[in-house]
Structure formats: C-alpha cells, structure tokens
Design a protein around this motif. Structure first.
Motif, short mmCIF file in Angstrom:
data_model
loop_
_atom_site.label_atom_id
_atom_site.label_comp_id
_atom_site.label_asym_id
_atom_site.label_seq_id
_atom_site.Cartn_x
_atom_site.Cartn_y
_atom_site.Cartn_z
N GLY A 139 0.75 -1.06 0.17
CA GLY A 139 0.32 -0.13 0.04
C GLY A 139 0.77 1.23 -0.08
O GLY A 139 1.72 1.20 0.91
N LEU A 140 0.37 2.08 -1.09
CA LEU A 140 1.78 3.21 -1.27
C LEU A 140 0.91 4.84 -1.47
O LEU A 140 0.53 5.19 -2.01
CB LEU A 140 3.06 2.71 -2.58
N GLY A 141 0.21 4.57 -0.18
CA GLY A 141 -0.63 5.53 0.43
C GLY A 141 -0.71 6.69 1.04
O GLY A 141 1.01 6.61 1.05
N ASP A 178 1.79 -1.74 -5.05
CA ASP A 178 0.62 -1.43 -4.80
C ASP A 178 -0.15 -1.81 -6.20
O ASP A 178 0.67 -2.35 -6.95
CB ASP A 178 0.74 0.13 -5.59
N THR A 179 -1.45 -1.73 -5.91
CA THR A 179 -2.43 -2.03 -7.28
C THR A 179 -2.19 -1.70 -8.27
O THR A 179 -2.30 -2.11 -9.64
CB THR A 179 -3.80 -2.86 -6.18
N SER A 180 -2.04 -0.67 -8.24
CA SER A 180 -2.08 0.93 -8.86
C SER A 180 -0.85 0.80 -10.04
O SER A 180 0.38 1.82 -9.59
CB SER A 180 -2.82 1.77 -8.23
N VAL A 237 0.41 4.29 -9.44
CA VAL A 237 1.06 4.55 -8.50
C VAL A 237 2.81 4.00 -9.17
O VAL A 237 4.07 4.89 -8.19
CB VAL A 237 0.93 4.31 -7.59
N VAL A 238 2.84 3.07 -8.88
CA VAL A 238 3.51 2.30 -9.33
C VAL A 238 4.75 2.99 -9.83
O VAL A 238 6.55 3.07 -9.58
CB VAL A 238 3.59 0.40 -9.41
N ALA A 266 9.53 -0.22 -6.65
CA ALA A 266 8.16 0.13 -6.24
C ALA A 266 8.13 -0.91 -6.96
O ALA A 266 8.45 -0.72 -8.14
CB ALA A 266 7.62 1.14 -6.42
N VAL A 323 -2.67 -0.84 3.94
CA VAL A 323 -3.92 -0.57 3.18
C VAL A 323 -4.72 0.38 3.70
O VAL A 323 -4.99 0.19 5.17
CB VAL A 323 -4.56 -2.33 2.70
N TYR A 328 -9.63 -5.32 2.50
CA TYR A 328 -7.90 -5.32 1.63
C TYR A 328 -6.88 -5.65 2.50
O TYR A 328 -5.61 -5.53 2.00
CB TYR A 328 -7.46 -3.61 1.66
#
Ligand code: SAJ
Length: 402
Positions: free
Chosen positions: A12-14, A35-37, A40-41, A71, A85, A99
């Motif tokens: 989780g990279l929020g 991260d799932t996005s 973002v990665v 990442a 997450v 999550y």
C-alpha cells in the motif's frame, strides 16, 4: 537490529505507506513498495509522487535514486512486511477489511521464518489476530515461534506526516510477547518518540480511541455552535472564554468533520459494540448533521434575495491541504448547486482545477458574492475582514473572519 542489509516490503503506497517506505529507504533499509495501481508504481519508480505532502517528493526522489526504494505490483521476500492499506467502511458503517485480507494473502507466500509482519492500517479490535495472524497461520506459518505479527497504528497528521512519523510516540502491540518484542525493536531503529508497548487488541483500540476522542470533542463544539446560533451568541468567543478555565479544552466548531480518519474510525468501535457506544455514535451523528445545518442556514439567508450569488470559500476537508476526502465543504457545495439555491461560485486556492466544479480566484468569488460562505480556514482567507464584507451576508463556519 542494524538496518543495513535488512529488507522491508510495504504493501500500500498511499498517504501512510509511501512516506513510511521512503523514510525507511533513507534510514539504511532496502525497501520494496507494492501497490495495486500501475500508475502509482510507475510514478514512484520514476522518483515522483502521486499525493500531496510537504517534502515527500524530495524524500522519495532520494530513496529511489539511492536504489533503496523500489516499487512494484508484486511483493518480494523481506525481513519486515508492513501493511498500510485502506480500511474504509461500507454503506451500513460496517468496516470493510477486504484490503487487509487481500494484502495478507498476497504476502503469505513470501513470508519466511524470522519475519516480522506489521499491520499499520487503522483497524477494528481483533483484526491483527483474526485476519492477519489467522491467514498466515492457515498458510502454514507458526505465529508463536517463527513469524511475528503485530499492530502499530499510524498516528500522523496529514500535512506533517514526515515529521510525525519520526517524532510521534508509537504504540506497538504484538499478538504474543515475542511478536511485540520484535516489532518494538524494529520501530526503535527509526522512531525518535517513545515506542509504547502493549498487545495488538489494545493497540487497535488505542488508535480508534484517539480519533473518537477528537470526534466527540468536535461534536460538542458543533452542538454548541447550533445552540449559540439560536441564542445569538458568538460560539468562538464563548469557547475562548470557557477554555480559560484550567480544566476545559473545547475544540473548534466547523462545517462538519471530514477526512478519511476521524469521520470513519469511531464507526469501528460502534460496529463491534453498538449497544455500548451511544456517545460515540451520537457524536458521529452530530458531526454528520452539521453540513445539512449549514445548507439550511444558507437557504434562510438566500430567501432575502431574488437569486443570490453564493461565494463558497474552500473545498478541502481542513485548512491548507488539497485533500477533499469526506470533505463537508464538498457536500455543502454540492447540495447548494443541486437544490439551485442561487448562483454558486467556488474558490479552492490549493487546487488548480476540479472535475466537478469550476474554480475561480477567491478575490473574484468574494467580490461577486451576495452571500460569502467560508467553509475552510485556509491561510488565504484569514486576511478577510468583516468590515470589508459588510454589504454582504457572511456565513463563517470556521470563525476566522473578524
Ligand atoms: N476539525 C474541526 N474542529 C477542530 C479540529 C478539527 O472541525 O477543532 C475538523 C477538521 O476541519 C477536519 C476534521 O476535523 O474536517 C479532521 O481533522 P484533524 O486535523 O482533526 O485530523 P486528521 O483527520 O487530519 O488526522 C487525524 C489525527 N488524529 C488525532 O489528532 C487524534 C491524526 O493524528 C491521525 O493520524 C489521523 O487522524 C489518522 O490517520 O487517523
């Protein structure tokens, strides 16, 4: 435990995971963030950031350039796994722990004997034991001997994340004694505040308690603001006077409580103890009602005009951030537009544009407005003076215009 050659995998990279990953990357650890996005990665892999937080861009750039922060979409083997997450709630105010569950299942095949697994996401009591530890146990790990599972709730204030990550005291609670010891040892390698020791369930409840305390205190202030409005008393003057008592410390009323923490976490207590948490639930309801009250107040003022121009100042959930999550200001502006109460003009100095609303410079909004509705106490608005607005109706939900 020395940091060098130790590896960390952050899931989780929020708002919490990315600052934590990049901070650890500059403290000698080799960090892999997941991260799932893909966006973002890719952004982080280029040394850039996808969220707004002071100084985070510099930290991420230097961690990535040094090779200590990578990442990806998939986890890697590591000495320490950190789960950061989201834990939102569903429509019925029940926690959505999917999550946490997915993240734990994702790391399970990479976990090896000797690893520490830490849940940082704000979670209902029992989540560390019943979800994280249970999934790892089901995957064949011995959580009493081989892998060490603990909860260490994040406590940082958006806008001050990098300072507070290091300076704040941290609460660490393992699912057993050895897990607590291992996790405490890890946090002591980078936290300058005190690392406070407990068990995982108390650590979970402590985080929920901190945010519920703030929510209840703000609800008290918001309730006073409704009473004072009826009594024609300035609630800000009243609170300032009451707070001169050595044992009184009331927070400030506003248009409602926003953000992804204080407006959410108290529900995690209510969900597990609905009959016992009447005050906490009522505080949530009082704070959630405040935006409706503000809309009603604007409507009553609007009746004095044919079709007033309503100048809305601020959209963010609090001062001097660009974060609109759960923002009461957004709900209020949306209601004013959908109920067609007048011509709505909006200023948000921290955003260049918005997908739903047209934004204008705040000076233009103020000068065109019949009703000036101050929703956020951004620094830009603090210079406004009631004297210069005396031809207009002023509704100041934050008490900043004097
Ligand atoms: N607010 C008021 N009146 C006040 C203070 C705040 O109306 O006197 C409103 C703000 O305008 C905003 C909301 O409350 O809409 C929340 O803002 P905040 O600044 O109180 O808190 P957050 O959500 O930014 O961060 C909180 C912090 N918790 C506490 O201070 C106990 C932070 O330390 C936590 O880490 C964070 O929640 C989190 O992630 O849980």
């Amino acid at each position: 435990m020395t940091n060098f050659n130790k590896t960390i995998c952050v899931i989780g990279l929020g708002y919490i995971g990315l600052p934590t990953a990049s901070l650890l990357g500059t403290k000698g650890y080799k960090v892999h963030g997941v991260d799932t996005s893909k966006h973002v990665v890719d952004t982080i892999s280029e040394g850039r950031i996808h969220i707004v937080e002071p100084d985070l861009d510099i930290l991420v750039k230097s961690a990535v350039q040094s090779g200590n922060l990578t990442a990806g979409l998939e986890p890697r083997k590591a000495d320490v796994f950190i789960l950061a997450v989201p834990t939102p709630f569903k429509g019925d105010h029940q926690p959505d722990l999917s999550y946490v569950e997915t993240a734990t299942r994702m790391i399970a095949p990479y976990v090896e004997a000797g690893n520490i697994i830490i849940l940082e996401s704000t979670s209902p009591v029992g989540t560390t034991e019943d979800i994280v530890a249970r999934i790892l146990k089901d995957a064949g790990h011995d959580i009493d001997k081989d892998v060490f599972v603990a909860h260490c709730p994040e406590r940082v204030l958006p806008g001050r994340i990098l300072t507070e990550l290091v300076e704040n005291d941290r609460i660490v609670g393992g699912v057993n004694k050895i897990a607590t010891e291992k996790a405490v040892e890890f946090y002591n390698t980078f936290v300058r505040g005190k690392v406070l020791v407990t068990d995982s369930r108390t650590a979970e409840m402590a985080k929920l308690t901190e945010n519920s305390f703030r929510d209840v205190n703000i609800a008290f202030a918001n309730e006073l603001s409704l009473i004072c409005d009826q009594e024609n008393i300035s609630v800000w003057e009243l609170i300032a006077l009451a707070n001169r008592h050595p044992r009184v410390n009331i927070l400030q009323p506003g248009p409602g409580v926003g953000g992804h923490c204080i407006a959410v976490d108290p529900w995690f207590i209510v969900a597990r103890a609905p009959k016992l948490s009447r005050l906490i639930r009522t505080a949530r309801e009082v704070n959630d009602y405040k935006p409706d009250w503000v809309v009603d107040k604007v409507k009553r003022s609007a009746n004095k005009f044919k079709r007033p121009v309503i100048g809305c100042l601020g959209l963010a959930f609090k001062a001097d951030v660009d974060d609109l999550r759960e923002s009461p200001a957004v709900d209020i502006v949306r209601a004013l537009i959908s109920e067609d109460i007048g011509q709505v003009l909006i200023a948000e100095p921290n955003l260049r544009e918005h997908a739903e609303f047209e934004l204008k410079p705040y000076e233009d909004v103020v000068s065109a407005a019949d009703i000036v509705l101050l929703l956020v106490d951004h620094k830009e608005f603090r210079d406004l003076r009631a004297e210069s607005l005396k031809e207009k109706v002023l509704i100041d939900t934050r008490g900043v215009i004097v």
